[in-house]
Design a protein around this motif. Structure first.
Motif, PDB file in Angstrom:
ATOM      1  N   THR A   1      51.261  16.269 -57.523  1.00  0.00           N
ATOM      2  CA  THR A   1      50.448  16.137 -56.937  1.00  0.00           C
ATOM      3  C   THR A   1      51.362  16.072 -54.702  1.00  0.00           C
ATOM      4  O   THR A   1      50.551  16.635 -54.197  1.00  0.00           O
ATOM      5  N   VAL A   2      52.550  15.843 -55.057  1.00  0.00           N
ATOM      6  CA  VAL A   2      53.063  16.010 -53.855  1.00  0.00           C
ATOM      7  C   VAL A   2      52.608  18.085 -53.664  1.00  0.00           C
ATOM      8  O   VAL A   2      52.869  18.417 -52.496  1.00  0.00           O
ATOM      9  N   ILE A   3      53.164  19.083 -54.443  1.00  0.00           N
ATOM     10  CA  ILE A   3      52.805  19.935 -54.960  1.00  0.00           C
ATOM     11  C   ILE A   3      51.698  20.587 -53.957  1.00  0.00           C
ATOM     12  O   ILE A   3      50.993  21.204 -52.896  1.00  0.00           O
ATOM     13  N   ASN A   4      50.265  19.426 -54.292  1.00  0.00           N
ATOM     14  CA  ASN A   4      49.249  19.883 -53.895  1.00  0.00           C
ATOM     15  C   ASN A   4      49.182  19.663 -52.812  1.00  0.00           C
ATOM     16  O   ASN A   4      48.220  20.191 -51.627  1.00  0.00           O
ATOM     17  N   ALA A   5      49.997  18.035 -51.746  1.00  0.00           N
ATOM     18  CA  ALA A   5      49.786  17.858 -50.965  1.00  0.00           C
ATOM     19  C   ALA A   5      50.450  18.732 -49.437  1.00  0.00           C
ATOM     20  O   ALA A   5      49.744  19.295 -48.380  1.00  0.00           O
ATOM     21  N   LEU A   6      51.601  19.751 -50.400  1.00  0.00           N
ATOM     22  CA  LEU A   6      52.213  20.750 -49.268  1.00  0.00           C
ATOM     23  C   LEU A   6      51.307  21.717 -48.671  1.00  0.00           C
ATOM     24  O   LEU A   6      51.200  22.547 -48.157  1.00  0.00           O
ATOM     25  N   LYS A   7      50.034  22.144 -49.333  1.00  0.00           N
ATOM     26  CA  LYS A   7      48.953  23.219 -50.048  1.00  0.00           C
ATOM     27  C   LYS A   7      47.886  22.997 -48.953  1.00  0.00           C
ATOM     28  O   LYS A   7      47.378  23.919 -48.497  1.00  0.00           O
ATOM     29  N   THR A   8      47.741  20.894 -49.025  1.00  0.00           N
ATOM     30  CA  THR A   8      46.388  21.269 -48.834  1.00  0.00           C
ATOM     31  C   THR A   8      46.391  20.063 -47.162  1.00  0.00           C
ATOM     32  O   THR A   8      45.338  20.121 -46.987  1.00  0.00           O
ATOM     33  N   GLU A   9      46.952  19.863 -47.320  1.00  0.00           N
ATOM     34  CA  GLU A   9      47.260  18.289 -46.060  1.00  0.00           C
ATOM     35  C   GLU A   9      47.063  18.981 -44.630  1.00  0.00           C
ATOM     36  O   GLU A   9      47.193  20.116 -44.233  1.00  0.00           O
ATOM     37  N   ARG A  10      45.360  18.643 -43.919  1.00  0.00           N
ATOM     38  CA  ARG A  10      45.682  19.487 -42.667  1.00  0.00           C
ATOM     39  C   ARG A  10      46.760  18.379 -41.698  1.00  0.00           C
ATOM     40  O   ARG A  10      46.662  19.559 -40.711  1.00  0.00           O
TER      41      ARG A  10
ATOM     42  N   ALA B   1      53.355   6.802 -48.116  1.00  0.00           N
ATOM     43  CA  ALA B   1      54.061   6.866 -49.491  1.00  0.00           C
ATOM     44  C   ALA B   1      54.537   8.675 -49.177  1.00  0.00           C
ATOM     45  O   ALA B   1      56.107   8.187 -50.454  1.00  0.00           O
ATOM     46  N   LEU B   2      54.780   9.190 -48.940  1.00  0.00           N
ATOM     47  CA  LEU B   2      55.219  10.421 -49.493  1.00  0.00           C
ATOM     48  C   LEU B   2      56.743  10.642 -48.932  1.00  0.00           C
ATOM     49  O   LEU B   2      57.724  10.926 -48.934  1.00  0.00           O
TER      50      LEU B   2
ATOM     51  N   TYR C   1      62.049  18.208 -52.042  1.00  0.00           N
ATOM     52  CA  TYR C   1      63.455  18.724 -51.859  1.00  0.00           C
ATOM     53  C   TYR C   1      64.407  17.542 -52.175  1.00  0.00           C
ATOM     54  O   TYR C   1      65.303  17.885 -53.536  1.00  0.00           O
ATOM     55  N   ALA C   2      63.813  16.494 -51.698  1.00  0.00           N
ATOM     56  CA  ALA C   2      64.639  15.067 -52.448  1.00  0.00           C
ATOM     57  C   ALA C   2      64.496  15.058 -53.979  1.00  0.00           C
ATOM     58  O   ALA C   2      65.188  14.660 -54.630  1.00  0.00           O
ATOM     59  N   MET C   3      63.250  15.728 -54.450  1.00  0.00           N
ATOM     60  CA  MET C   3      63.139  15.558 -56.065  1.00  0.00           C
ATOM     61  C   MET C   3      63.745  16.491 -57.376  1.00  0.00           C
ATOM     62  O   MET C   3      63.711  16.690 -58.102  1.00  0.00           O
ATOM     63  N   CYS C   4      63.793  17.304 -55.971  1.00  0.00           N
ATOM     64  CA  CYS C   4      64.630  18.630 -57.150  1.00  0.00           C
ATOM     65  C   CYS C   4      65.735  18.646 -57.951  1.00  0.00           C
ATOM     66  O   CYS C   4      66.797  17.627 -57.202  1.00  0.00           O
ATOM     67  N   ASP C   5      66.168  18.553 -59.016  1.00  0.00           N
ATOM     68  CA  ASP C   5      66.864  19.258 -59.326  1.00  0.00           C
ATOM     69  C   ASP C   5      66.548  20.571 -60.909  1.00  0.00           C
ATOM     70  O   ASP C   5      65.684  20.892 -60.710  1.00  0.00           O
ATOM     71  N   ARG C   6      68.244  20.111 -62.183  1.00  0.00           N
ATOM     72  CA  ARG C   6      67.446  21.915 -62.943  1.00  0.00           C
ATOM     73  C   ARG C   6      67.017  21.098 -63.786  1.00  0.00           C
ATOM     74  O   ARG C   6      65.834  23.060 -63.231  1.00  0.00           O
ATOM     75  N   SER C   7      65.655  20.592 -63.449  1.00  0.00           N
ATOM     76  CA  SER C   7      64.433  20.582 -63.925  1.00  0.00           C
ATOM     77  C   SER C   7      63.395  21.650 -63.775  1.00  0.00           C
ATOM     78  O   SER C   7      62.701  21.750 -64.854  1.00  0.00           O
ATOM     79  N   ASN C   8      63.572  20.343 -62.018  1.00  0.00           N
ATOM     80  CA  ASN C   8      61.742  21.390 -61.720  1.00  0.00           C
ATOM     81  C   ASN C   8      62.327  22.722 -60.808  1.00  0.00           C
ATOM     82  O   ASN C   8      61.741  22.806 -59.850  1.00  0.00           O
TER      83      ASN C   8
ATOM     84  N   ARG D   1      56.344  15.971 -44.657  1.00  0.00           N
ATOM     85  CA  ARG D   1      57.097  14.571 -45.628  1.00  0.00           C
ATOM     86  C   ARG D   1      56.976  15.241 -47.489  1.00  0.00           C
ATOM     87  O   ARG D   1      57.644  15.337 -48.028  1.00  0.00           O
ATOM     88  N   ALA D   2      55.468  16.096 -47.282  1.00  0.00           N
ATOM     89  CA  ALA D   2      55.515  17.230 -48.733  1.00  0.00           C
ATOM     90  C   ALA D   2      57.071  17.812 -49.255  1.00  0.00           C
ATOM     91  O   ALA D   2      57.212  17.243 -49.944  1.00  0.00           O
TER      92      ALA D   2
END
Lengths: 956, 172
Positions: free
Chosen positions: A372-381, A349-350, A394-401, A388-389
């Protein structure tokens, strides 16, 4: 003693295998194998004719021994004999042996092909399949030549059994991929598309793979497959879970076929026909709907099969990128998977969302999943899931976030796996710059990067922050304050010292008013780091110190003391010593005004220059990044920051002897090839006009002496080097010594070329018996035709003669022809053999293509033998413009916007020979930091890939 | 497309190697070792996918055996993951509760099964009952004394499918 089950004929084999398994050591195993090999050899050589069973058994044993990793040098003949057996089991072992131990022994190939031919004609479907599998497994050119014409016939014949059709389709696919030129397009291609309608699902499954490959190469010819594929897909998707019987897998109808059909559709844009499109959209919606239905089975096989179709459906939706509704639904579906308990689904999915993020229709929908994605970055084993997270953030980044994403990535960096740190650093640096609203945030981010992962911050990143600070005066004071604070940490990264040194040297005055960061404090803070730093950093700090003398006259005495110290003035490192000496002298002899001019603040860098451009700029000289480093080169120069010695490469050193031909300064030829033998395009350069009349040609005796390759000496030692100079250019001086200069002008068009050789006599004495000739070593004769015209046998002192060569490339060739020049000078015979600068790349026709086409072709040439790759050190300064010129000179087109990395070069072209055309794709990846290149060539012919790669790799 | 199929046990012994690309023998050996190194370090919480050179490996573990398929990066992961399982089920049907030793002693039959299901690096047949040639082969009908005895020595290798179900319940 092992027992063998009933019906299994090969008891001896089972005994042998269990003997091997019981061996306690490698030695025992080898001993047992050698015993067996001796036994088999004696059986094969024995007088008694072996029956089919024994032959099968022994061949099978040999195969087992081979698979264990031992060499087998006999038994091929017996295996070939098995091919003509009428027993399936014997034939099968024979084919297996042939497929595994392919042997290019020509005698055997003939026999094997003969056996295959018989089996293909046998009308026994089992035998036909064995033969087809053998062709598909071996896939050699010889087999292609023998059978490529027969297989299409078998594939579309009305009376072929289904299983035979399946094998024939994939066998043809293999041959087509290996040697497309051997597979004749024809009437069968129209019929092959209709296999999508075949009643037998297995036939469709196999045929789709073939059709997909054909579509990729000739999309227009196979367009009709779109509607057929859609209707087939529609029938499968809408069928009940048990309709398809054997092709239903855990309640999912034909999952693999569905996936293949969806991939076939990805070769094309959305269907133009409204009805077809409507039906397809319906299918896609059905798949998305089914994903929401409760599972028909709890087994993971069920959900995997279902989701395989779902992910392929989403790929198709993303590929079309035209149905906002479907894109958003796909995104929501993936969003559910982000929290699924199956790691596989979270990962996929990522990955899939990453491509969705780049679509304007779904970008906003993707952004809603940020937490959710930030959480994946922190917790995935699994580190690959975390990666991928990070990609998705990186791909979803824009000025707003951007602020949130950058700060999360920075936080992650503190604990990130070493394997992905550098990538995260680059991503953060790029995002921080791209979406910076206020530059203090940008400066903070980069300094944080250095603080957290200094080792992974490359030069480009910290050069870039210096550029931005230099260019934006609103951030300079803040930057000075921030680096000053950062440097107060007891242990700080050397990159921080570099950035700090530079910024304080430029803008330290902006914070000098605060007693906590007064000039002496600034200096002692920097100097406290000095001794722990590398030479490069210490050199930079010395430049900072001299700048301090200008900024803060009160520090002059202290700094002069430091410069004067024995550890600086007598430093073992020349660079440091020189800087210390020069700066010390400068500070003592120059007046305040002169100092202020010399040590003025750096001028702004050209605006909006990306870090990548800066990297290129740095290669060219000062002005970017570490301009301070250049100050010390010329002590007499007043401009410490801008002083630049002319680099040796830009100064032309005229050779002591006159340039007889003026070739060095000759402009590149622009005229098309002259229709006659006269070099009219050269008229403006060479006023001599046409060559001497033929009556001055060599006498028959002289011609005899110069003929025959056998009396040609070996090429001079520098011949290869001289040849290399001409790989990327067509004109220049090929050779020069005290007596003779040989100049070259040449033009190439398609598979033809014309070359003018100019022989200049540099002495004042006449050359006699002058006879240049061209020799084709080896079988070059069949690959390259060179027609030469005779030249005058006498060359007067100071004069030159011209020789015209007409060249035709017949086939691809690897070695250049030789040019042998003989003459008598003052009575002494002279001879010289050079390599004629005719290399295969001269027959390149550049080809422009779009990125998509490039990648498609690139993928099509993915056999390992089609690719040649070299990783090598740069021998010349890495300059993008020079590289471009060389690649263009090499003959390929340069394709922009193909490689995602703008620093890389991508090119395409076709080598034109009389016999064939060879498509070539190339990619050059410079790595400025390592001063290395990676060059990859893909062509449809193995030796060509390798040869081009070797030729081109020498040029950089 | 499939670049190669490998079946290896945990100790790194290759039980099947099927290549759909030209590699020389040294390269094959290197690939076999590399695949073993990247796959065996992963546990059940990891994905069944590993990036591998310019390709990816889709793998699944059954008892002590790793079934690995190397495919192009843009290929469908789950489709190949289930292709592995389908393959194992066919082997299981064919050998009647397949175990590692079946693959050792009947290596030549395994090649035939592979060719029925995968050809030229593509999926050829997916139906579990339509491998027509397989019926022609003499079947190892029951586990012979040899096999049961040997399997008893290394219990975990017997009956691949049963073990994978165990593995699955562990996962859940």
């Amino acid at each position: 003693m092992p027992a063998v089950s009933k019906g299994d004929g090969m008891r001896g084999l089972a005994v042998f295998i269990s003997d091997i398994r019981n061996c306690k050591s490698k030695e025992a195993e080898i001993k047992r194998i050698n015993k067996e090999l001796a036994n088999i050899r004696s059986k094969f050589k024995g007088d008694k004719a072996l029956d089919g069973y024994s032959k099968k058994k022994y061949v099978c044993k040999l195969l087992f021994i081979f698979l264990l990793g031992h060499d087998i040098d006999f038994g091929h003949m017996e295996a070939v004999n098995l091919l003509s057996s009428n027993k399936y089991t014997e034939k099968q072992i024979g084919y297996l042996f042939i497929s595994v131990l392919v042997n290019s022994n020509s005698e055997l190939i003939r026999l094997i092909n003969n056996a295959i031919k018989n089996d293909l004609a046998s009308r026994n479907p089992t035998f036909m399949c064995l033969a087809l599998h053998c062709i598909a497994n071996v896939g050699s050119r010889e087999m292609g030549e023998a059978f490529a014409a027969d297989i299409p016939r078998i594939l579309v014949a009305g009376d072929s059994m289904d299983s035979v059709k399946q094998s024939a389709a994939l066998c043809l696919l293999r041959l087509y991929k290996a040697s497309p030129d051997l597979v004749p397009m024809g009437e069968w291609t129209a019929r092959v598309v209709h296999l999508l309608n075949d009643q037998h699902m297995g036939v469709v499954t196999a045929a789709v793979s073939l059709i997909t490959c054909l579509c990729k190469k000739n999309p227009d010819d196979f367009k009709t497959c779109i509607s057929l594929a859609v209707s087939r897909l529609s029938r499968i998707v809408s069928s009940a879970s048990t309709d398809l019987q054997d092709y239903t897998y855990y309640f999912v109808p034909a999952p693999w076929l569905s996936v293949k059909l969806l991939r076939l559709l990805q070769c094309y844009p959305p269907p133009e026909d409204a009805a077809v499109k409507g039906r397809l959209v319906e299918c896609l919606e059905t798949v998305l709907n089914k994903a929401q239905e409760p599972p028909k089975s709890k087994k993971v096989q069920h959900s995997n099969a279902k989701n395989a179709i779902l992910f392929e459906t989403i790929s198709l939706i993303i590929h079309y990128d035209s149905e906002p509704n479907l894109l958003v639904r796909a995104c929501n579906q993936l969003g559910q998977f982000l929290q699924h308990r199956e790691t596989n689904l979270r990962y996929l999915a990522l990955e899939s969302m990453c491509t969705l993020a780049s679509s304007e229709f779904s970008h906003e929908a993707v952004k809603t999943h940020i937490d959710t994605v930030i959480n994946a970055l922190k917790t995935e084993r699994d580190v690959s899931v975390r990666q991928r997270a990070a990609d998705l953030l990186y791909a979803m980044c824009d000025r707003s976030n951007a602020k949130q994403i950058v700060s999360e990535m920075l936080r992650y960096l503190e604990t990130a796996d070493y394997a992905i740190r550098e990538e995260i650093v680059l991503k953060v640096a790029i995002l921080a710059e791209k979406y910076a609203v206020d530059y203090s945030w940008y400066v903070d981010t980069i300094l944080n990067l250095i603080r957290i992962a200094g080792d992974y911050v490359s030069e480009e990143v910290w050069y870039r922050v210096l550029q931005i600070v230099t260019n934006r005066d609103d951030v300079q004071g803040y930057a000075a304050k921030t680096v000053f604070e950062a440097l107060q940490a007891p242990a700080c990264h050397e990159n921080m010292v570099k950035v700090g040194g530079y910024i304080l040297g430029e803008f330290g005055n902006l914070i000098a008013g605060d007693p906590r960061s007064s000039p002496p404090v600034q200096f002692s803070l920097l100097h406290s780091k000095f001794h722990l730093c590398s030479v490069a950093t210490r050199a930079l700090l010395l430049s900072t110190y001299i700048k301090f003398i200008n900024l803060f006259p009160e520090t002059k005495a202290t700094i002069q003391g430091v410069l004067r110290a024995g550890s600086q003035l007598r430093n073992a490192d020349v660079e440091l010593q020189q800087r210390a000496v020069e700066y010390l002298t400068l500070s003592s002899v120059a007046s305040t005004d002169v100092l202020a001019t010399v040590l003025e603040e750096m001028p702004p860098f050209p605006e909006r220059e990306s870090s990548i451009l800066a990297k290129l700029k740095r290669k060219k000289g000062p002005g970017a990044g570490s301009a301070l480093d250049d100050g010390r080169r010329d002590p007499s120069s007043n401009d410490i920051n801008g002083g630049m010695e002319p680099t040796p490469s830009t100064v032309s050193t005229p050779s002591p002897s006159a340039d007889l031909l003026g070739l060095r300064a000759a402009p590149p030829p622009v005229a098309p090839p002259a229709p006659t033998g006269v070099g009219n395009l050269l008229v403006d350069v060479f006023s001599d006009g046409p060559a001497a009349p033929p009556s001055l040609g060599p006498t028959p005796e002289e011609a005899f002496l110069s003929s025959g390759p056998e009396d040609i000496g070996p090429p001079i030692p520098e011949a290869d080097e001289l040849l290399n100079k001409f790989v990327c250019k067509n004109n220049g001086v090929l050779f020069e010594n005290q007596l003779l200069q040989i100049g070259v002008k040449s033009e190439f068009r398609q598979n033809l070329g014309r070359m003018y050789l100019f022989y200049g006599n540099k002495t004042s004495v006449q050359f006699q018996n002058f006879s240049p000739s061209v020799v084709h070593p080896g079988d070059l004769q069949t690959q390259l035709a060179v027609q030469t015209k005779r030249v005058a046998a006498q060359v007067d002192g100071g004069a030159q003669v011209q020789q015209v060569l007409n060249i035709e490339c017949l086939g691809d060739f690897l070695t250049p022809p030789l040019l042998s020049v003989r003459f008598r000078y003052g009575g002494a015979p002279q001879s010289l053999t050079l390599k004629l600068p005719v290399t295969i790349n001269k027959f390149f026709q550049p080809t422009e293509m779009a990125a998509q086409d490039f990648f498609q072709r690139w993928k099509q040439l993915s056999l390992p033998q089609q690719e040649a790759q070299k990783i090598f050190k740069a021998n010349h300064p890495m300059d993008a413009e020079v590289t471009k010129a060389k690649l263009l000179g090499f003959g390929s087109a340069l394709l922009d916007n193909v490689d995602p990395n703008p620093e890389n070069f991508v090119g395409a072209g076709i080598i034109q020979t009389k016999a064939l055309q060879v498509g070539c794709l190339l990619r050059l990846e410079p790595n400025a930091q390592a001063q290395m290149y990676r060059l990859t060539l893909r062509t449809s012919k193995e030796p060509v890939s390798r040869h081009l790669c070797e030729l081109l790799a020498q040029q950089f | 497309m499939i670049r190669f199929i490998l079946i290896q046990n945990r100790a790194g012994k290759t039980r099947l190697a099927k290549w759909y690309m030209q590699f020389d023998d040294d390269e094959k050996q290197k690939l076999i070792e590399e695949v073993h190194a990247v796959v065996t370090v992963r546990d059940a919480k990891h994905t069944n996918f590993v990036e591998f050179r310019n390709f990816k490996i889709i793998y699944r573990r059954y008892a002590g055996l790793y079934f690995c398929i190397c495919v192009d990066v843009n290929d469908n992961n789950l489709a190949y993951l289930e292709a592995i399982h389908n393959f194992v089920e066919v082997l299981n049907e064919y050998f009647h509760n397949v175990c590692e030793l079946d693959l050792v002693f009947n290596f030549y039959k395994v090649y035939t099964v592979v060719d029925e299901m995968f050809l030229a690096g593509e999926i050829r047949e997916t139906s579990q009952t339509k491998e027509p040639h397989l019926e022609v082969l003499p079947l190892v009908s029951q586990q012979t004394p040899l096999l049961t005895e040997q399997c008893g020595g290394c219990r975990h290798t017997s009956d691949l499918l049963l073990s994978t179900e165990d593995l699955k319940s562990e996962r859940g």
